[in-house]
Design a protein around this motif. Structure first.
Motif, PDB file in Angstrom:
ATOM      1  N   LEU A 165      31.601  47.540  49.081  1.00 10.57           N
ATOM      2  CA  LEU A 165      33.048  46.563  48.871  1.00 10.57           C
ATOM      3  C   LEU A 165      33.490  46.693  47.835  1.00 10.57           C
ATOM      4  O   LEU A 165      33.763  45.680  46.922  1.00 10.57           O
ATOM      5  N   ASN A 166      34.141  47.864  47.561  1.00 14.81           N
ATOM      6  CA  ASN A 166      35.196  47.981  46.252  1.00 14.81           C
ATOM      7  C   ASN A 166      36.407  47.119  46.203  1.00 14.81           C
ATOM      8  O   ASN A 166      36.906  47.083  47.098  1.00 14.81           O
ATOM      9  N   HIS A 167      36.641  46.811  44.898  1.00 17.18           N
ATOM     10  CA  HIS A 167      37.786  46.088  44.733  1.00 17.18           C
ATOM     11  C   HIS A 167      38.983  47.083  44.824  1.00 17.18           C
ATOM     12  O   HIS A 167      38.858  48.379  44.507  1.00 17.18           O
ATOM     13  N   GLN A 168      40.118  46.798  45.450  1.00 19.67           N
ATOM     14  CA  GLN A 168      41.139  47.774  45.547  1.00 19.67           C
ATOM     15  C   GLN A 168      42.404  46.825  45.171  1.00 19.67           C
ATOM     16  O   GLN A 168      42.712  45.950  45.736  1.00 19.67           O
ATOM     17  N   VAL A 169      43.335  47.622  44.647  1.00 17.38           N
ATOM     18  CA  VAL A 169      44.810  47.101  44.348  1.00 17.38           C
ATOM     19  C   VAL A 169      45.566  48.089  44.382  1.00 17.38           C
ATOM     20  O   VAL A 169      45.456  49.323  44.193  1.00 17.38           O
ATOM     21  N   GLU A 170      46.918  47.606  45.022  1.00 18.65           N
ATOM     22  CA  GLU A 170      47.736  48.950  45.382  1.00 18.65           C
ATOM     23  C   GLU A 170      48.485  49.101  44.110  1.00 18.65           C
ATOM     24  O   GLU A 170      48.528  50.419  43.925  1.00 18.65           O
ATOM     25  N   ASN A 171      48.886  48.275  43.193  1.00 25.48           N
ATOM     26  CA  ASN A 171      49.785  48.836  41.746  1.00 25.48           C
ATOM     27  C   ASN A 171      49.148  48.320  40.668  1.00 25.48           C
ATOM     28  O   ASN A 171      48.604  47.064  40.860  1.00 25.48           O
ATOM     29  N   ILE A 172      48.953  49.015  39.734  1.00 25.09           N
ATOM     30  CA  ILE A 172      48.760  48.744  38.474  1.00 25.09           C
ATOM     31  C   ILE A 172      50.470  48.759  37.722  1.00 25.09           C
ATOM     32  O   ILE A 172      50.727  50.348  37.634  1.00 25.09           O
ATOM     33  N   VAL A 173      50.911  47.803  37.023  1.00 23.20           N
ATOM     34  CA  VAL A 173      52.240  48.106  36.365  1.00 23.20           C
ATOM     35  C   VAL A 173      52.049  48.050  34.938  1.00 23.20           C
ATOM     36  O   VAL A 173      51.525  46.800  34.361  1.00 23.20           O
ATOM     37  N   CYS A 174      52.660  48.572  34.137  1.00 23.27           N
ATOM     38  CA  CYS A 174      52.430  48.583  32.696  1.00 23.27           C
ATOM     39  C   CYS A 174      53.852  48.926  31.826  1.00 23.27           C
ATOM     40  O   CYS A 174      54.716  50.143  32.429  1.00 23.27           O
ATOM     41  N   ALA A 175      54.078  48.312  31.276  1.00 17.44           N
ATOM     42  CA  ALA A 175      55.315  48.419  30.209  1.00 17.44           C
ATOM     43  C   ALA A 175      54.880  49.356  29.072  1.00 17.44           C
ATOM     44  O   ALA A 175      53.707  49.244  28.253  1.00 17.44           O
ATOM     45  N   LEU A 176      55.587  50.394  28.897  1.00 13.52           N
ATOM     46  CA  LEU A 176      55.248  51.304  27.661  1.00 13.52           C
ATOM     47  C   LEU A 176      55.757  51.020  26.365  1.00 13.52           C
ATOM     48  O   LEU A 176      55.397  51.469  25.404  1.00 13.52           O
ATOM     49  N   ASP A 177      56.368  49.791  26.291  1.00 14.43           N
ATOM     50  CA  ASP A 177      56.896  49.405  24.954  1.00 14.43           C
ATOM     51  C   ASP A 177      56.817  47.694  25.108  1.00 14.43           C
ATOM     52  O   ASP A 177      57.095  47.209  26.143  1.00 14.43           O
ATOM     53  N   MET A 214      43.723  39.132  53.796  1.00 15.30           N
ATOM     54  CA  MET A 214      43.599  38.418  52.302  1.00 15.30           C
ATOM     55  C   MET A 214      45.341  38.556  51.829  1.00 15.30           C
ATOM     56  O   MET A 214      45.552  39.732  51.918  1.00 15.30           O
ATOM     57  N   PRO A 215      46.089  37.505  51.605  1.00 19.12           N
ATOM     58  CA  PRO A 215      47.409  37.738  51.175  1.00 19.12           C
ATOM     59  C   PRO A 215      47.372  38.335  50.088  1.00 19.12           C
ATOM     60  O   PRO A 215      46.541  38.507  48.954  1.00 19.12           O
ATOM     61  N   ALA A 216      48.718  39.212  49.625  1.00 19.34           N
ATOM     62  CA  ALA A 216      48.729  40.119  48.568  1.00 19.34           C
ATOM     63  C   ALA A 216      48.416  39.516  47.234  1.00 19.34           C
ATOM     64  O   ALA A 216      47.898  39.934  46.195  1.00 19.34           O
ATOM     65  N   ILE A 217      48.929  38.200  47.132  1.00 21.49           N
ATOM     66  CA  ILE A 217      48.685  37.419  45.846  1.00 21.49           C
ATOM     67  C   ILE A 217      47.199  37.434  45.391  1.00 21.49           C
ATOM     68  O   ILE A 217      46.801  37.432  44.313  1.00 21.49           O
ATOM     69  N   HIS A 218      46.296  37.222  46.463  1.00 27.12           N
ATOM     70  CA  HIS A 218      44.928  37.279  46.149  1.00 27.12           C
ATOM     71  C   HIS A 218      44.388  38.720  45.866  1.00 27.12           C
ATOM     72  O   HIS A 218      43.817  38.999  44.974  1.00 27.12           O
ATOM     73  N   SER A 219      44.846  39.599  46.803  1.00 21.86           N
ATOM     74  CA  SER A 219      44.357  40.862  46.649  1.00 21.86           C
ATOM     75  C   SER A 219      44.650  41.522  45.138  1.00 21.86           C
ATOM     76  O   SER A 219      44.110  42.496  44.795  1.00 21.86           O
ATOM     77  N   SER A 220      45.823  40.860  44.693  1.00 18.28           N
ATOM     78  CA  SER A 220      46.160  41.742  43.523  1.00 18.28           C
ATOM     79  C   SER A 220      45.286  41.326  42.178  1.00 18.28           C
ATOM     80  O   SER A 220      45.475  41.829  41.169  1.00 18.28           O
ATOM     81  N   LEU A 221      44.494  40.222  42.414  1.00 19.04           N
ATOM     82  CA  LEU A 221      43.516  39.770  41.434  1.00 19.04           C
ATOM     83  C   LEU A 221      42.249  40.134  41.931  1.00 19.04           C
ATOM     84  O   LEU A 221      41.963  40.113  43.061  1.00 19.04           O
ATOM     85  N   SER A 222      41.165  40.469  41.095  1.00 21.55           N
ATOM     86  CA  SER A 222      39.910  40.742  41.612  1.00 21.55           C
ATOM     87  C   SER A 222      39.314  39.387  42.195  1.00 21.55           C
ATOM     88  O   SER A 222      39.126  38.333  41.641  1.00 21.55           O
ATOM     89  N   PHE A 223      38.835  39.863  43.394  1.00 23.90           N
ATOM     90  CA  PHE A 223      37.948  38.587  44.089  1.00 23.90           C
ATOM     91  C   PHE A 223      36.650  38.873  44.135  1.00 23.90           C
ATOM     92  O   PHE A 223      36.146  39.770  44.845  1.00 23.90           O
ATOM     93  N   TYR A 224      35.879  38.147  43.551  1.00 21.10           N
ATOM     94  CA  TYR A 224      34.254  38.348  43.466  1.00 21.10           C
ATOM     95  C   TYR A 224      33.779  37.129  44.403  1.00 21.10           C
ATOM     96  O   TYR A 224      33.564  36.160  44.251  1.00 21.10           O
ATOM     97  N   MET A 225      33.309  37.577  45.631  1.00 22.92           N
ATOM     98  CA  MET A 225      32.664  36.470  46.446  1.00 22.92           C
ATOM     99  C   MET A 225      31.169  36.144  46.072  1.00 22.92           C
ATOM    100  O   MET A 225      30.420  36.703  46.757  1.00 22.92           O
ATOM    101  N   LYS A 226      31.341  35.544  44.980  1.00 22.24           N
ATOM    102  CA  LYS A 226      29.929  35.204  44.567  1.00 22.24           C
ATOM    103  C   LYS A 226      29.419  33.794  44.754  1.00 22.24           C
ATOM    104  O   LYS A 226      29.948  32.672  44.243  1.00 22.24           O
ATOM    105  N   PRO A 227      28.450  33.328  45.542  1.00 21.39           N
ATOM    106  CA  PRO A 227      28.031  32.056  46.132  1.00 21.39           C
ATOM    107  C   PRO A 227      27.834  31.364  44.626  1.00 21.39           C
ATOM    108  O   PRO A 227      28.050  30.212  44.631  1.00 21.39           O
ATOM    109  N   LEU A 228      27.289  31.930  43.600  1.00 14.89           N
ATOM    110  CA  LEU A 228      27.018  31.533  42.469  1.00 14.89           C
ATOM    111  C   LEU A 228      28.005  30.945  41.911  1.00 14.89           C
ATOM    112  O   LEU A 228      27.999  29.615  41.247  1.00 14.89           O
TER     113      LEU A 228
END
Lengths: 458, 458
Positions: free
Chosen positions: A369-381, B1-15
């Protein structure tokens, strides 16, 4: 939502999933209250009507004739005596209380964190009353708490998947519930060689007691004793049954029946006329049609620990015998009327998240269940942080997921983070490109790189 | 899962989602414990180090020189005196304790149902230590409890959406958090004319106090008083500030600054050199790039109720002014070190489910969420219940959702139920068809009817 869920009504009601409960295991508690004050009256009066022994009484709905004398031997009104047998019961009850997370709230109401979901469901169904059309098929995943010694797969809180069918008296309902669990097992890769279901009926016990003319109101007590059969020495169990008023012959007969693992043998002993055998035979015949005969077996020793079960009871075990029960359930036809509701047949199961995860780990079946994200956006300056924010907003507006780098970081850091979060592409916002309204794109799997107008970025 | 969520790491940890918390609002509580015994030691020692006043102290990290005398005026070891000012503090603290669901567990540990999620998150981050790579962007939806007077949109338990960015000192993080809330609003149909954000920084207050040479350790106390500014008469607030040691001139200046609604005006008073103005200006400039300038406004009166905020604070309100705050958050750079962790900058927000639902109802924006199921399967004869079970299993095996009718019911009843649960088609299992291995299908939207071999049914 997986099909097994969407096939049943899912009501996402915080109320239902969210209340502390008033019931310890194995007994209905008369003077516990709910966090929801609206429910307090109904439940407290319901428990008063049932005199706090509803769990045991529910199986003998016909009034037992009390040995009332002409002289009033009752304690003064509003007070209670505790003769030894009641005191033992009270001690046992209080001991069980302590297994819950109980406390008094500011309004001096005794509240417990719910140890399981079924009583909350029953309360909700009673509250809904005639406004719901039966049968209900509801499921919930809720958090439950028990103050227990912690062992493998047993913590003090866990999530529990609960599924209940309210309003169907026939064992077709139990057959459907077990089917839904098996559908779930198949989906996550568990097979009939990994786990099995032991199935019996509380009516078996009831019929044995009836054969030996043991009063039905002893039923609850006997169930509680029997439930400890694997934890206590047999002599202790026998003694407890004797103290409960059973003859030695009845005890031997009871223990013999409890050891039966074949439905045919059970029928030979109990005869074919009773409900116990009829229910079980129908359930096993339906199982064949559902296609899960190889998952289930009859086992008369299954009684389950909760007081409210009245008919079929089942539990799921791992065939290696290493873990605690994976899930368990059964029929509880009198729970709703015990709480002051109408007499509505019901059955359900509870399925915790801890033991199944142990089993999946054991079998190597945990999915990646790897985390996945479509884009990483970065400013070079540093000055382009605002521009990068604009790019992030644009992509999010198109439904894409974005991890926006929030500080000035070296490109090496950015690539490392991109790899860690499994980003599909890196969007670089540099001065020269941005002046042309463009950004740099790098597809991280292939290394492919290109420049693109921001409004063309999909 | 909506994009706003998947854009951030979601760790489903009961703890993470599941522990009771140890913090009342507005103050860090030294001697409360967690349900997770492993965390007990760390937290109890952390609180000892901080002497139970970490909330106030966290803003004055430089040691204040105590007027120590040569003679030992301390109470006997292990005991504590409560001079009037400490007693007032203790009374206030205990009063706040009572707003939580607090109790002692069997091990005599004081436990509280968590009133919010941030302290649990902080604990988890400290526990993870060096094994996580910063920045973390985590979100959780968890249940929280507070024993409060119930008003509109305020119950004793609610679900809270929490989103936190750990490890970014720059206000780019706050800008990103607010952006994510606005993305959520847009998705559910809420516009900038429905809601707005009031934004300020705790540093504004801090700089005013510094101008008037008020010791920094008074900061926490002043925040608590200021937070009540809309609930108590102004005279009471002024008196409280005076008792806290502020001069009348300082009080007037403070109240004047708190009434400022323009960043330009704030800069005129505080000057451009301080962090308060710099942070706020950067945040508002980023907001423009993110594209949400019309959602936000500066408002110096916002301080938020939680003790641990150290920088930017914000809250979202409905523009009609009918409801309580919809969500709120801010920067809490010293919370982790207060708990004995490293000094890691952090910010986050909490967003309850109650007020937003009120608002959506008010605006007529609640979406239709009808129950839907693909198939309702019904045996036309009691003897065909097994066959119907087989049909249900077949369809479920193909990923279809099925409501299986579990009892013999008249067709009229079946059609009524099919309509109620929004079934797409009705599968009828009748004797004649079943003998040919076929079932009847009725598409419920069109009324179209046909027979089909079971293995052809998709």
């Amino acid at each position: 939502m997986p099909a097994i869920h969407s096939s049943l009504s899912f009501y996402m009601k915080p109320l239902f999933l969210s209340n502390s409960s008033l019931f310890p295991r194995k007994f209905t508690v008369p003077k516990e209250y709910l966090l929801n004050p609206r429910s307090l009256c109904a439940l407290s009066s319901a428990s008063n009507q049932n005199g706090g022994r509803s769990g045991a009484r529910s199986l003998s709905p016909s009034p037992v004739s009390d040995d009332l004398q002409k002289i009033d031997v009752n304690p003064p009104k509003g007070t209670r005596d505790f003769p030894p047998e009641d005191m033992r019961l009270r001690n046992w009850l209080f001991h069980n209380f302590q297994e819950l997370y109980c406390f008094e709230d500011r309004g001096n109401r005794r509240v417990a964190l719910r140890p399981e979901l079924t009583p909350s469901l029953a309360r909700l169904v009673i509250q809904k009353g005639k406004s719901v059309s039966l049968p209900l098929k509801w499921f919930a995943v809720g958090q439950c708490w028990r103050y227990e010694r912690m062992t493998r797969g047993r913590r003090r809180e866990h999530y529990q998947w609960n599924m209940d069918i309210i309003g169907v008296p026939a064992v077709t309902a139990e057959a459907e519930l077990i089917s839904s669990i098996i559908t779930f097992f198949k989906r996550i890769g568990i097979t009939a060689s990994d786990v099995g279901f032991r199935i019996s009926s509380r009516k078996v016990l009831q019929e044995v007691l009836r054969c030996h003319s043991i009063p039905e109101h002893l039923f609850g007590k006997v169930c509680v004793i029997i439930d400890k059969i694997e934890k206590l020495p047999l002599d202790v169990i026998k003694n407890d049954l004797k103290s409960a008023g059973m003859s030695e012959a009845a005890i031997e007969e009871l223990l013999r029946v409890l050891s039966i693992k074949s439905l045919t043998e059970l029928e030979e002993i109990l005869g074919g006329a009773g409900e116990a055998v009829a229910d079980l035979k129908l359930l096993f015949s339906l199982a064949e049609k559902f296609g899960y005969s190889d998952w289930i077996q009859f086992d008369a020793s299954v009684v389950r620990g909760l007081a409210y079960y009245t008919g079929i009871v089942f539990e799921c075990f791992d065939r290696d015998g290493k873990l605690r029960a994976i899930c368990g359930g059964g029929r509880y036809d009198q729970l709703l009327s015990t709480f002051g509701g109408d007499d509505i047949p019901a059955c359900g199961f509870g399925f915790g998240d801890a033991v199944i995860l142990e089993l999946l780990k054991e079998k190597g079946l945990l999915p990646p269940l790897n985390h996945q994200v479509e884009n990483i956006v970065c400013a070079l300056d540093h000055n382009l942080q605002g521009a990068a924010s604009m790019v992030a907003t644009t992509l999010r507006g198109k439904g894409q997921s974005v991890d926006l780098v929030l500080e000035s970081k070296p490109l090496k850091w950015v690539f490392k983070r991109a790899a860690r979060i499994n980003a599909q592409r890196l969007i670089l916002v540099g001065t020269t490109e941005w002046q042309k309204g463009m950004v740099g794109v790098k597809i991280l799997s292939s290394g492919e790189q290109y420049e693109i107008k921001l409004d063309k970025l999909e």
